[in-house]
Structures are given as structure tokens and as C-alpha cells.
Design an enzyme around this catalytic site. Structure first.
Site, PDB file in Angstrom:
ATOM      1  CD  GLU A 100      41.469  31.628  42.263  1.00  0.00           C
ATOM      2  OE1 GLU A 100      41.909  32.567  41.604  1.00  0.00           O
ATOM      3  OE2 GLU A 100      40.267  31.452  42.466  1.00  0.00           O
ATOM      4  CB  SER A 113      45.731  39.788  45.827  1.00  0.00           C
ATOM      5  OG  SER A 113      44.531  39.924  46.554  1.00  0.00           O
ATOM      6  CE  LYS A 164      36.628  37.409  41.497  1.00  0.00           C
ATOM      7  NZ  LYS A 164      36.945  37.307  42.878  1.00  0.00           N
ATOM      8  CD  GLU A 172      34.557  35.260  44.534  1.00  0.00           C
ATOM      9  OE1 GLU A 172      34.059  35.325  43.398  1.00  0.00           O
ATOM     10  OE2 GLU A 172      35.536  35.958  44.888  1.00  0.00           O
ATOM     11  CG  ASN A 187      36.620  34.869  37.780  1.00  0.00           C
ATOM     12  OD1 ASN A 187      35.544  35.083  37.217  1.00  0.00           O
ATOM     13  ND2 ASN A 187      36.702  34.434  39.025  1.00  0.00           N
ATOM     14  CG  HIS A 189      36.035  31.223  42.109  1.00  0.00           C
ATOM     15  ND1 HIS A 189      35.746  31.940  43.244  1.00  0.00           N
ATOM     16  CD2 HIS A 189      37.044  31.876  41.493  1.00  0.00           C
ATOM     17  CE1 HIS A 189      36.541  33.001  43.307  1.00  0.00           C
ATOM     18  NE2 HIS A 189      37.338  32.980  42.244  1.00  0.00           N
ATOM     19  N   GLY A 216      40.842  38.901  46.357  1.00  0.00           N
ATOM     20  CA  GLY A 216      40.235  40.226  46.481  1.00  0.00           C
ATOM     21  C   GLY A 216      40.648  40.997  47.712  1.00  0.00           C
ATOM     22  N   GLY A 273      40.110  40.856  40.087  1.00  0.00           N
ATOM     23  CA  GLY A 273      39.977  42.315  39.999  1.00  0.00           C
ATOM     24  C   GLY A 273      40.840  42.952  38.919  1.00  0.00           C
TER      25      GLY A 273
HETATM   26  C1  PEP Z   1      39.632  35.209  41.697  1.00  0.00           C
HETATM   27  O1  PEP Z   1      38.520  35.521  42.065  1.00  0.00           O
HETATM   28  O2  PEP Z   1      39.787  34.163  41.020  1.00  0.00           O
HETATM   29  C2  PEP Z   1      40.746  36.086  42.045  1.00  0.00           C
HETATM   30  C3  PEP Z   1      41.938  35.593  42.006  1.00  0.00           C
HETATM   31  O3  PEP Z   1      40.415  37.357  42.421  1.00  0.00           O
HETATM   32  P1  PEP Z   1      41.453  38.568  42.737  1.00  0.00           P
HETATM   33  O4  PEP Z   1      42.515  38.535  41.654  1.00  0.00           O
HETATM   34  O5  PEP Z   1      40.634  39.796  42.676  1.00  0.00           O
HETATM   35  O6  PEP Z   1      42.047  38.283  44.073  1.00  0.00           O
END
Ligand code: PEP
Length: 252
Positions: free
Chosen positions: A164, A209, A12, A95, A10, A93, A170, A231
Site C-alpha cells: 500500500e 484507492s 478503519k 496509519e 478495511n 497498516h 485515501g 473507502g
Molecule cells: C487502506 O486503508 O488500506 C486503503 C487502501 O484505503 P483506500 O482504499 O481508501 O485508499
């Protein structure tokens, strides 16, 4: 773990055309690593170009509107995404739930719009840190699934769930492998309650993460069928570390 782990990046709100070289490198490596199924969700502006550059990996979007079209300035419909080359869309998601006030009902409508347009949907759920500390994580996630998953004929075949934990996105923090396994078992039960037998086949991804150095253990947890990666999907080098770990697990 399912035989072919599903690893989805992803991006973003990251990426201009300069980043297509990363997508190309990921695609070339995915060709050698057929034991994992790989996909990228770049920003809308790169979907078409990514689809053209990458031949093997899946390409999808990070959101869609629930309506087929109309007066929704700045929004994009599932049919438009399909036309641009997307095969799937991420909905719900955390966010989007936080930044845009998306409720479970909104997420469900988006997921149903995606399926209606011929896309598959990755439906995201996850608890906050306060909810986990209060011992409510499984109940919160189960309620999100009940409210967010699309229903109707064949829905289970087109849906992937991404668990998640909000506090892991993140932050560099992850739940323990035991906690991931416990949550994924609980999600499986909820899926079977909602979809019956078909719920046993729905893939459940872990996200939050995931990095090359923790991917193998997180992907090996109970009922984990892959990963949603933020990320660490932004560079081919990092993302490939995760894909290699998944491909190794997919061989067992
Ligand atoms: C995400 O935003 O779906 C995600 C898992 O981000 P990160 O891997 O950066 O924690």
C-alpha cells in the site's frame, strides 16, 4: 493473478451496528461470486456481530497487541480477536505506523502473536511519496518486509502481504499498472529470499484507492493476488463492484 483473488475490506474507524446491513449484503453477493475470496476487517466492536451475520466471507481485525495479555489498557490480544470470531488480523497498516509510531519490529511481533493465536496475518508495507520520488520505493518496501514479516515454522502459509503506497491511500491516486507490477515482482523476490520456496505462494495484495472503475486493471497487474480496500469497502454497492471485477479475473 492467483486463481482466487483475495479482496479484503478495511473499514478503519467506521461503522456501528447500523452498518451490519452492508456486511450482510456483501456476504450474500460473495455467495454468488465464488471466484473471489472476500473478507472484511470491521472495527473491533463489530467483529463478533459481523461473524454472526456473515456466513461466507472472512472476518478479521485491523490490529492486535503483541502480548498475550496483561496490563495494556485499551489494547486487545490476538487470542481475544480469535475468541470474538476473527480469522485474521491486519498489522503494520501505514496509519498505525504513522499514528502510533509502530516500527517494523513491533509489526513483526504483532504478526507473530497473531500466528501464535491461530490467526493469519496481513502485513502491510508501502513507501511514502518522497521515498518514491527519491527512487527508493523498492528498497524501502524490501527493508519493511525484512523487518516486519513473521518467521518460524509455517509462517509463510499464514501470511499475506499488502503493498500500500502511503501516498495512494485515501487520495484517489494510484501508481501505474506497470509500477504496481514492478513493485509486486520485487516483493516476490524478497519473499523468496525470506521464506525460500514457500515465498512463491504468499499472496500479495495491492491497496491504495482501489475503486470499482480501476479494480480490473490493478488486479490484473503482475503478481497481484487481490486487493486491500479502504473507502470503497464501506458500502456493499462499491465493494461489490470490486468483487465482481476480481471474480471475472479469477475465472481466467
Ligand atoms: C487502506 O486503508 O488500506 C486503503 C487502501 O484505503 P483506500 O482504499 O481508501 O485508499
Amino acid at each position: 493473478m492467483a486463481l482466487r483473488p483475495y479482496i479484503v475490506g478495511n473499514w478503519k474507524m467506521h461503522g456501528t451496528r447500523a452498518m451490519l446491513s452492508e456486511a450482510r449484503a456483501i456476504d450474500r453477493a460473495a455467495e454468488r461470486l465464488l471466484k473471489a475470496e472476500v473478507a472484511l476487517a470491521p472495527p473491533y466492536t463489530l467483529i463478533h456481530a459481523t461473524r454472526k451475520e456473515a456466513t461466507l466471507i472472512g472476518v478479521g481485525a485491523q490490529d492486535c497487541h503483541a502480548a498475550e495479555g496483561g496490563a495494556h489498557t485499551g489494547d486487545i490480544s490476538a487470542a481475544m480477536l480469535k475468541d470474538a470470531g476473527a480469522g485474521f488480523v491486519i498489522v503494520g497498516h501505514s496509519e498505525r505506523r504513522a499514528d502510533h509510531g509502530e516500527t517494523d519490529a513491533v509489526v513483526k511481533a504483532k504478526a507473530e502473536a497473531a500466528l501464535g493465536a491461530g490467526l493469519s496475518a496481513i502485513v502491510c508495507v508501502g513507501e511514502t511519496e518522497a521515498e518514491r520520488d527519491a527512487g527508493k520505493a523498492e528498497a524501502v518496501v524490501s527493508a519493511q518486509l525484512e523487518g516486519s514479516l513473521p518467521t518460524g515454522d509455517g509462517a509463510a502459509e499464514k501470511v499475506t502481504v499488502a503493498y500500500e503506497p502511503v501516498w495512494a491511500i485515501g487520495t484517489g491516486r494510484t501508481p501505474t499498472v506497470e509500477d504496481v507490477g514492478a513493485m509486486h515482482r520485487s516483493i516476490r523476490q524478497t519473499l523468496e529470499r525470506i521464506y525460500g520456496e514457500a515465498g512463491a505462494q504468499v499472496r500479495i495484495l495491492y491497496g491504495g484507492s482501489v475503486k470499482p472503475d480501476n479494480a480490473a486493471e490493478l488486479l490484473a497487474a503482475d503478481e497481484v493476488g487481490g486487493a486491500l480496500v479502504g473507502g470503497a469497502s464501506l458500502t456493499a454497492e462499491q465493494f461489490l463492484g470490486i468483487i465482481v471485477a476480481a471474480a471475472e479475473l479469477g475465472e481466467h
